[in-house]
Design a protein around this motif. Structure first.
Motif, mmCIF file in Angstrom:
data_model
loop_
_atom_site.group_PDB
_atom_site.id
_atom_site.type_symbol
_atom_site.label_atom_id
_atom_site.label_comp_id
_atom_site.label_asym_id
_atom_site.label_seq_id
_atom_site.Cartn_x
_atom_site.Cartn_y
_atom_site.Cartn_z
ATOM 1 N N GLY A 112 0.808 -1.212 0.000
ATOM 2 C CA GLY A 112 0.000 0.000 0.000
ATOM 3 C C GLY A 112 0.843 1.266 0.000
ATOM 4 O O GLY A 112 2.045 1.248 -0.277
ATOM 5 N N ARG A 113 0.195 2.382 0.359
ATOM 6 C CA ARG A 113 0.862 3.679 0.370
ATOM 7 C C ARG A 113 2.049 3.693 1.317
ATOM 8 O O ARG A 113 1.971 3.179 2.424
ATOM 9 C CB ARG A 113 -0.147 4.763 0.774
ATOM 10 N N ASN A 114 3.159 4.245 0.877
ATOM 11 C CA ASN A 114 4.409 4.360 1.638
ATOM 12 C C ASN A 114 5.033 3.005 1.982
ATOM 13 O O ASN A 114 5.884 2.916 2.869
ATOM 14 C CB ASN A 114 4.204 5.176 2.921
ATOM 15 N N SER A 115 4.647 1.977 1.241
ATOM 16 C CA SER A 115 5.263 0.664 1.483
ATOM 17 C C SER A 115 6.711 0.623 0.985
ATOM 18 O O SER A 115 7.425 -0.337 1.277
ATOM 19 C CB SER A 115 4.444 -0.445 0.816
ATOM 20 N N ASP A 116 7.144 1.656 0.266
ATOM 21 C CA ASP A 116 8.553 1.740 -0.090
ATOM 22 C C ASP A 116 9.402 2.144 1.116
ATOM 23 O O ASP A 116 10.611 1.900 1.149
ATOM 24 C CB ASP A 116 8.760 2.746 -1.220
ATOM 25 N N ALA A 117 8.754 2.749 2.138
ATOM 26 C CA ALA A 117 9.461 3.167 3.348
ATOM 27 C C ALA A 117 9.263 2.188 4.505
ATOM 28 O O ALA A 117 10.150 2.025 5.347
ATOM 29 C CB ALA A 117 8.990 4.552 3.785
ATOM 30 N N ARG A 118 8.116 1.544 4.539
ATOM 31 C CA ARG A 118 7.797 0.645 5.646
ATOM 32 C C ARG A 118 7.230 -0.663 5.103
ATOM 33 O O ARG A 118 6.489 -0.676 4.109
ATOM 34 C CB ARG A 118 6.759 1.271 6.596
ATOM 35 N N TYR A 119 7.570 -1.745 5.789
ATOM 36 C CA TYR A 119 6.926 -3.017 5.458
ATOM 37 C C TYR A 119 5.489 -3.043 5.970
ATOM 38 O O TYR A 119 4.606 -3.618 5.344
ATOM 39 C CB TYR A 119 7.692 -4.184 6.075
ATOM 40 N N ASN A 120 5.277 -2.460 7.153
ATOM 41 C CA ASN A 120 3.964 -2.483 7.792
ATOM 42 C C ASN A 120 3.940 -1.424 8.895
ATOM 43 O O ASN A 120 4.889 -0.641 9.042
ATOM 44 C CB ASN A 120 3.660 -3.877 8.351
ATOM 45 N N PHE A 121 2.873 -1.429 9.658
ATOM 46 C CA PHE A 121 2.725 -0.446 10.737
ATOM 47 C C PHE A 121 3.882 -0.506 11.729
ATOM 48 O O PHE A 121 4.325 0.514 12.253
ATOM 49 C CB PHE A 121 1.400 -0.705 11.470
ATOM 50 N N LEU A 122 4.418 -1.694 11.978
ATOM 51 C CA LEU A 122 5.458 -1.862 12.990
ATOM 52 C C LEU A 122 6.841 -1.469 12.508
ATOM 53 O O LEU A 122 7.631 -0.894 13.278
ATOM 54 C CB LEU A 122 5.498 -3.328 13.456
ATOM 55 N N TYR A 123 7.163 -1.782 11.243
ATOM 56 C CA TYR A 123 8.566 -1.792 10.853
ATOM 57 C C TYR A 123 8.896 -0.937 9.632
ATOM 58 O O TYR A 123 8.399 -1.203 8.525
ATOM 59 C CB TYR A 123 9.010 -3.225 10.543
ATOM 60 N N PRO A 124 9.801 0.048 9.817
ATOM 61 C CA PRO A 124 10.407 0.675 8.637
ATOM 62 C C PRO A 124 11.365 -0.328 7.991
ATOM 63 O O PRO A 124 11.983 -1.154 8.681
ATOM 64 C CB PRO A 124 11.154 1.874 9.223
#
Length: 373
Positions: A300-312
């Motif tokens: 999803g959005r900004n998944s290039d920066a983070r894998y998920n809510f927990l982890y950049p």
């Protein structure tokens, strides 16, 4: 003062004296740990398939408590003498291992047992679910230090980066309420956590009295009474029909626990706790398989920066490299399952799996267990 008044006063004084004496004796003898070992589970009721945890006892027939003796005494592991042909596997970890939003048969342990695995020498693989919600290596270590008494052949320790931050190892309520046991682990194994950390609760004399321990006593009694409903229904978790799905569209924030890229320092992570757990298991004659548990990899959005809510991404990638190198250096069996499960098979968090997702992990684990059993 009339005779009746004097009699009533004398009775009241005696009753008060008896009440005070009872509380003093209770505080001095501390019978709660011994009481916790007494259980109707595995005697009148069947043992629970996972450690008691819950905040909706009316629908889950379960509750959270801090008495490790009572928790383990209620578990099926306490009522299962090890058979000569059993290959005993203990699963340690967080709520993903415990099985949040999963019925017992769909948990990792349930699915492994349904496979009816056998080792190369013909022993029957029997997995026990000793996961417990909230991510903390020290919480896992506390559980493991108790669990090794049950003669495991293999400890499967499921971990994730959120379990590792060194400055949060004493934040778990069950760690804080079992301060004496945690301090003993810190002292014996020279862990970096401070034994005088204020997070480790030190009950006052008043809190050790009968009045002060009334909550612990009530929890023990309620756990026993819920056994009848557990036996009749095998329900130990209320699973709602709908839930808020795990976040897929993410913030652009690249920080992790106050740390910023480009470097995740190894000393910010509690590898000392992991090492102690492996030594404790080895001392009990059990091998350890460390599993980096699956996480939701968002697109999803900004998944290039983070894998998920927990982890950049930068922090998680470095954690994986640090964990791999640390275990490789020590010759510890390791399964990195971080991207094993597609994002469609996560429920309400970045680590909680659907039954199908848990099946994928169970199948991957089965190959390792059978191959090395």
């Amino acid at each position: 003062m009339t005779l009746d008044a004097r009699t009533a006063l004398r009775i009241a004084v005696k009753a008060l004296s008896l009440f005070v004496a009872l509380n003093l004796v209770f505080a001095l003898t501390d019978p709660v740990p011994a009481l916790g070992r007494l259980s109707l589970y595995n005697v009148l009721w069947p043992g629970r398939a996972r450690l008691p945890y819950g905040d909706d006892p009316a629908r889950a027939y379960n509750l959270s408590l801090f008495d490790l003796n009572a928790m383990f005494a209620s578990h099926e592991l306490a009522g299962a003498p090890k058979r000569a042909d059993e290959f005993r596997v203990l699963l340690m970890g967080d709520s993903a291992t415990w099985g949040w939003l999963l019925r017992n048969e769909n948990t990792l342990a349930g699915q492994l047992n349904a496979m009816r695995l056998k080792t190369a020498d013909g022993r029957i693989v029997r997995a026990y679910n000793l996961g417990y919600p909230i991510m903390s290596l020290t919480k896992d270590l506390l559980m493991l230090s108790r669990a090794v008494a049950y003669q495991p052949d293999l400890v499967v320790w499921l971990v994730t980066l959120e379990s590792f931050p060194a400055d949060q190892q004493l934040a778990h309520p069950i760690v804080q309420h079992n301060a004496e046991a945690v301090r003993a682990l810190i002292a014996e194994h020279r862990l970096r956590s401070r034994p005088d950390d204020p997070a480790l609760l030190a009950p006052t004399f008043l809190q050790r009295t009968l009045v002060g321990q009334r909550r612990a006593l009530a929890d023990w009694l309620r756990l026993q009474t819920y056994g009848a409903l557990w036996a009749a229904t095998r329900i130990d978790q209320h699973i709602p029909e709908t839930y808020e799905p795990a976040q897929r569209d993410l913030d652009a924030d690249r920080s992790f626990k106050g740390l910023l890229p480009p470097t995740l320092p190894k000393d910010a992570l509690a590898f000392d706790v992991l090492d102690v757990g492996m030594r404790i298991a080895a001392g009990a004659g059990a091998r350890v398989l460390v599993v980096n548990e699956p996480i939701l990899v968002s697109t999803g959005r900004n998944s290039d920066a983070r894998y998920n809510f927990l982890y950049p991404r930068w922090a998680y990638d470095q954690y994986r490299a640090l964990l791999r190198d640390h275990l490789q250096l020590r010759g510890v069996d390791y399964l990195d399952a971080w991207n094993l499960v597609p994002q469609t098979e996560f429920t309400n968090s970045a680590v909680h799996l659907t039954p199908a997702g848990a099946r994928m992990l169970a199948e991957a684990l089965a190959k390792v267990i059978v191959g090395r059993g």
